[in-house]
Scaffold this motif. Structure first.
Motif, short mmCIF file in Angstrom:
data_model
loop_
_atom_site.label_atom_id
_atom_site.label_comp_id
_atom_site.label_asym_id
_atom_site.label_seq_id
_atom_site.Cartn_x
_atom_site.Cartn_y
_atom_site.Cartn_z
N UNK A 538 0.87 -1.09 -0.03
CA UNK A 538 0.01 0.00 -0.13
C UNK A 538 0.87 1.23 0.01
N UNK A 539 0.27 2.28 -0.08
CA UNK A 539 1.06 3.78 0.17
C UNK A 539 1.29 4.13 1.66
N UNK A 540 1.12 3.17 2.45
CA UNK A 540 1.48 3.58 4.11
C UNK A 540 2.99 3.65 4.08
N UNK A 541 3.65 2.36 3.73
CA UNK A 541 4.99 2.19 4.06
C UNK A 541 5.90 3.27 3.37
N UNK A 542 5.54 3.78 2.34
CA UNK A 542 6.35 5.07 1.77
C UNK A 542 5.95 6.38 2.87
N UNK A 543 5.12 6.24 3.21
CA UNK A 543 4.64 7.76 4.02
C UNK A 543 5.58 7.49 5.42
N UNK A 544 5.38 6.17 5.77
CA UNK A 544 6.15 5.94 7.21
C UNK A 544 7.82 6.27 6.74
N UNK A 545 8.18 5.68 5.86
CA UNK A 545 9.47 6.18 5.54
C UNK A 545 9.81 7.34 5.23
N UNK A 611 8.25 -4.87 3.33
CA UNK A 611 8.58 -3.82 2.43
C UNK A 611 9.49 -2.85 3.37
N UNK A 612 8.64 -2.36 4.31
CA UNK A 612 9.30 -1.43 5.29
C UNK A 612 10.71 -1.64 5.84
N UNK A 613 10.73 -3.10 6.27
CA UNK A 613 11.93 -3.73 7.11
C UNK A 613 12.98 -3.32 5.79
N UNK A 614 12.79 -3.66 4.64
CA UNK A 614 13.68 -3.84 3.68
C UNK A 614 14.21 -2.28 3.32
N UNK A 615 13.41 -1.65 3.37
CA UNK A 615 13.71 0.08 3.33
C UNK A 615 14.36 0.76 4.39
N UNK A 616 13.92 0.09 5.62
CA UNK A 616 14.78 0.44 6.84
C UNK A 616 16.09 -0.23 6.45
#
Length: 841
Positions: A538-545, A611-616
């Motif tokens: 979704x668009x949520x991980x990009x906002x969190x990142x 996805x959020x873990x990969x970006x982090x």
């Protein structure tokens, strides 16, 4: 001749006279007739004895008559002395009685004198009280006249005299006259207070509508001045209430519009003679303008009002004003970013000047402004923290539900002569593999069949199964995943190690391979295999990142010369702690938002967490943020728990649907047949529905793993239910085989994706489903169908010559034979043969 009186009798008579003031008559003395006291009796006895002696002596002394005459003369002399003593005693008694009478008369006279003195004092007190009452009454009239003549000073002086006279008067407070006078004085005091309040309001005016305050030192038509009114208010103990009322009016109608303007308007002060007025301005309020406005207003009060008023008024105005100024103007003006701190520094300089100016005019509370300046780094980081948490909430609540495909790339070093490659090299469905497209090969390597459903759950994200997870059995409770609800919120993620490890699983290449391998245990040549898959986020991980990246970026800015001199530069390291808070906030509120916004929300939550873990992880490597590694592990664990929770929920649903078959007992007769058909059909439809729903969310490998795990649950329950049947008729055997065949049609969900350039339209290429790779008990299920449809000889042949023994233990096969076939010599020989061959093998 008179009788003789003895000396004792005479002594006794004299003793009685001396004791009680009485003297006996002569005859009594002679006859000794006294009260019968002990002494008198003794005297009488003595007298009698003497008389006897005297009689004897008389007889003997007649001859001595001359001596007796001498005694008689002495007795007479004694009698005369006694008479004189008696008369003296009577005179003494008379004089005593006369003294007592005179004493009584003197006492009565003194009482009369005292009574007269009291009456005189009372009359004098009444006279004084009447004079005081008349004086008080005259003073009351004089005060009323002075008030009417607007002579406040005279009226105040007379009122003080009246109150003093009221205190010094001798009348009790309950006296009706004094009570009436007290009521008159109270009314006079109330009238005086009303007049003073009117005078004060005429000298100090606050207009709510015009937002204007006017202070007049004196009036032309009245001798009353502000100082005189204040003096009178102080004497009446009204100054405090007047100051309180003025404070409320000033704060409500002057200061509050300046500190809390409505909308985007600001206010400015305009001076006009004795008045100062608040004028609205259309421009947005600026903290520096507010400082100047407040300072000019306090200077106006300092100049127009006496010091007694300003000291009390500013003591009340300053603390709430400065508190409101800090909370409503300065704190909101603190920029959450780093770029705006240069402009805010100018505001801080103005704050220092404003604080110094307040100290000069005697306004308390300026220390609060200095404290605010000193605590700016802490306030800034707190505001940044609050905004970060709110941004997470907004990111989740304002999400439009938009999704997109992202690519996941994994590279592994595997042996070129691996057993999987050797076995799959001859499969028809593997004929299209090339070195350019190795996705299916990687699936074959990394996604080995799991032992049970829990292993399937964890293998969907390529991780090792934790030691704490036990294999699933038919008696395992539904809550096998554990306390996942608590873990879903992220509480205690750092302390608990109940979740799966974040280490990716790697195939075990240490053992030798069946088809090929080097002699002497040497490792075969290795090759690099890359797995590329797409999954939906979704668009949520990009906002969190974006939120986390802003904290990292701002923290790095403080290390540059341009920003290192800012007052908040000391908060730079604290910024790096905010990503942990952002991730914790995401973990706390995400389950609720995902379940409401997305169909298949738990799977979206799993994908977004991955996805959020990969970006982090990329952010950590790029900026060398080792402190975020625990957070990365926590978010990965959080995603895994969401995945496992959804899998457990779907398993429960499928198990409940299959429970409608009631264990397939009497499945060939109605109404049990209809219930079994409905249960199997509902289960198949549910699996296909889950596949359609998750197909657009999960990556192909994760989809196959999850559907394979669910299908394994269904198959395992069917196998257990069939094995629990103690007697299976021929008709029931056919029905059970049909139900199993209906479940087997789900293998079309495990068809491999067509390879690039592969022509599937001609039908020349046979596509083999990969069901056995993702459903651990698939082959066992296929053999079960064969057992249900086969004869006793066929079953015996499959066991001895085939591979039935690889999927079924001998006890299960023998139980199925006993249930399917009647007791006979052939059945007994077959069971003995199966047991014998199992012991040999």
């Amino acid at each position: 001749m008179a009788p003789k009186v003895s000396d004792d009798v005479v002594c006794q008579a004299i003793f009685k006279f001396l004791t009680d003031g009485s003297f006996p008559e002569k005859e009594a003395i002679v006859s000794a007739e006294f009260p019968p006291t002990a002494a008198a009796q003794e005297l009488r006895q003595i007298s009698k004895a003497r008389e006897d002696v005297e009689n004897e002596i008389s007889a003997l002394s007649r001859e001595t008559a001359s001596d007796v005459d001498g005694w008689i003369s002495q007795a007479k002399q004694l009698h005369e002395d006694i008479e004189r003593s008696r008369s003296t005693a009577r005179e003494i008694v008379r004089q005593h009685e006369k003294g007592q009478q005179l004493q009584s008369q003197a006492t009565d006279a003194s009482k009369k004198v005292k009574l007269l003195e009291n009456e005189i004092a009372f009359n004098e007190a009444v006279t004084r009280n009447l004079e005081d009452i008349r004086t008080i009454d005259r003073r009351i009239g004089s005060v009323q006249m002075a008030i009417e003549q607007d002579d406040l000073e005279t009226a105040m002086g007379l009122l003080e005299e009246i109150e003093m006279l009221m205190k010094t008067t001798g009348l009790p407070s309950t006296t009706p006259v004094l009570r009436i006078l007290s009521e008159s004085v109270a009314g006079l005091r109330s009238t005086m207070a009303t007049v003073l309040r009117q005078k004060w309001n005429s000298l100090v005016k606050v207009d709510p509508e015009l937002r204007q305050i006017t202070v007049i030192a004196s009036t032309t038509d009245s001798p009353a001045s502000l100082a005189l009114v204040l003096n009178a208010l102080t004497k009446l103990d009204m100054l405090g209430s007047v100051i309180d009322s003025l404070y409320r009016d000033i704060y409500s109608f002057i200061l509050n519009p300046i500190l809390s303007p409505s909308g985007s308007e600001s206010s400015a002060l305009s001076r006009d003679g004795d008045s100062i007025r608040l004028l609205p301005l259309p421009s947005a309020p600026n903290p520096t303008d507010i400082f100047d406005t407040l300072l000019s207003f306090f200077k106006y009060l300092q100049k127009r009002l006496p010091s007694t008023v300003t000291s009390l008024l500013t003591a009340k105005l300053s603390p709430p004003m400065i508190s409101s100024l800090i909370s409503q103007k300065l704190v909101p003006s603190i920029p959450t970013g780093v770029d705006g701190m240069g402009e805010f520094q100018a505001i801080l300089d103005h704050v220092n000047r404003f604080s110094q100016a307040l100290s000069k005019i005697g306004c308390p509370g300026s220390n609060d402004l200095a404290t605010f300046t000193q605590q700016l780094p802490r306030l800034w980081i707190n505001q940044r923290r609050v905004k970060s948490l709110d941004q997470v909430r907004v990111a989740l609540s304002a999400s439009t539900g938009e999704t997109r495909q992202v690519e996941r790339v994994e590279t592994e070093q595997v042996s070129q002569k691996d057993q999987v490659f050797a076995e799959k090299a001859h499969d028809d469905w593997n004929a299209g593999w090339t070195s350019d497209n190795e996705e299916s090969a990687e699936k074959a390597i990394q996604k080995e069949p799991a032992v049970n459903e829990e292993e399937d759950d964890f293998s969907a994200w390529d991780i090792d199964e934790p030691d704490a997870v036990e294999p699933e059995s038919k008696d395992k409770p539904d809550d096998e995943v554990g306390d996942e609800d608590a873990d879903a919120w992220g509480w205690g993620d750092e302390d608990e190690d109940a979740g799966p490890s974040a280490e990716p699983s790697k195939p075990d290449n240490s053992s030798g391979h069946v088809n090929g391998g080097t002699a002497g245990g040497q490792d075969s040549p290795r090759r690099e295999v890359t797995l590329r898959e797409f999954y939906t986020v979704t668009d949520i991980p990009d906002a969190i990142m974006g939120i986390i990246a802003s904290h990292v970026s701002d923290s790095e800015k403080f290390t540059t010369p341009e920003y290192s001199k800012l007052q908040i530069a000391s908060s730079g390291p604290a910024l790096l702690a905010l990503p942990t808070l952002v991730i914790a906030m995401f973990k706390a509120v995400a389950p609720m938002f995902y379940s409401q916004k997305f169909a298949g929300g738990e799977m979206f939550l799993y994908n977004d967490s991955v996805y959020l873990a990969e970006q982090l992880r990329l952010l950590t490597e790029r900026h060398n943020l080792s402190r975020l590694k625990p957070d990365i592990e926590a978010i990965e664990k959080f995603g895994k728990i969401a995945y496992s929770r959804e899998m457990q929920s779907q398993r429960t649903i499928l198990s409940d649907l299959l429970d409608g078959s009631q264990g397939f007992a009497n499945c060939s007769a109605q109404p049990y047949l209809g219930e079994c058909e409905n249960a199997v059909s509902a289960t198949v439809d549910r699996v296909r529905h889950i596949h359609r729903e998750w197909q657009s969310i999960l990556s192909p490998s994760a989809l196959l793993q999850s559907i394979g795990s669910l299908l394994s649950t269904v198959i395992n329950k069917i196998i257990l239910d069939i094995e629990d049947l103690s007697d299976i008729s021929d008709a029931e055997s056919q029905r059970l085989a049909a139900f199993c065949n209906q479940i087997s049609k789900l293998e079309d969900l495990f068809l491999p994706e067509p390879q690039p350039g592969q022509d599937t339209s001609s039908g020349q290429t046979e596509v083999v489903p990969m069901t056995a790779m993702y459903v651990p008990n698939w082959l066992k299920f296929q053999y079960l169908m064969n057992i249900l449809e086969s004869s006793l000889a066929d079953i015996k042949y499959m066991w001895t010559e085939g591979e039935l023994k690889l999927e079924f233990p001998p006890e299960e096969v023998t139980d199925l034979i006993k249930a399917l076939f009647a007791d006979s010599d052939h059945r007994r020989r077959a069971i003995v043969e199966i047991r014998r061959t199992s012991r040999i093998s």
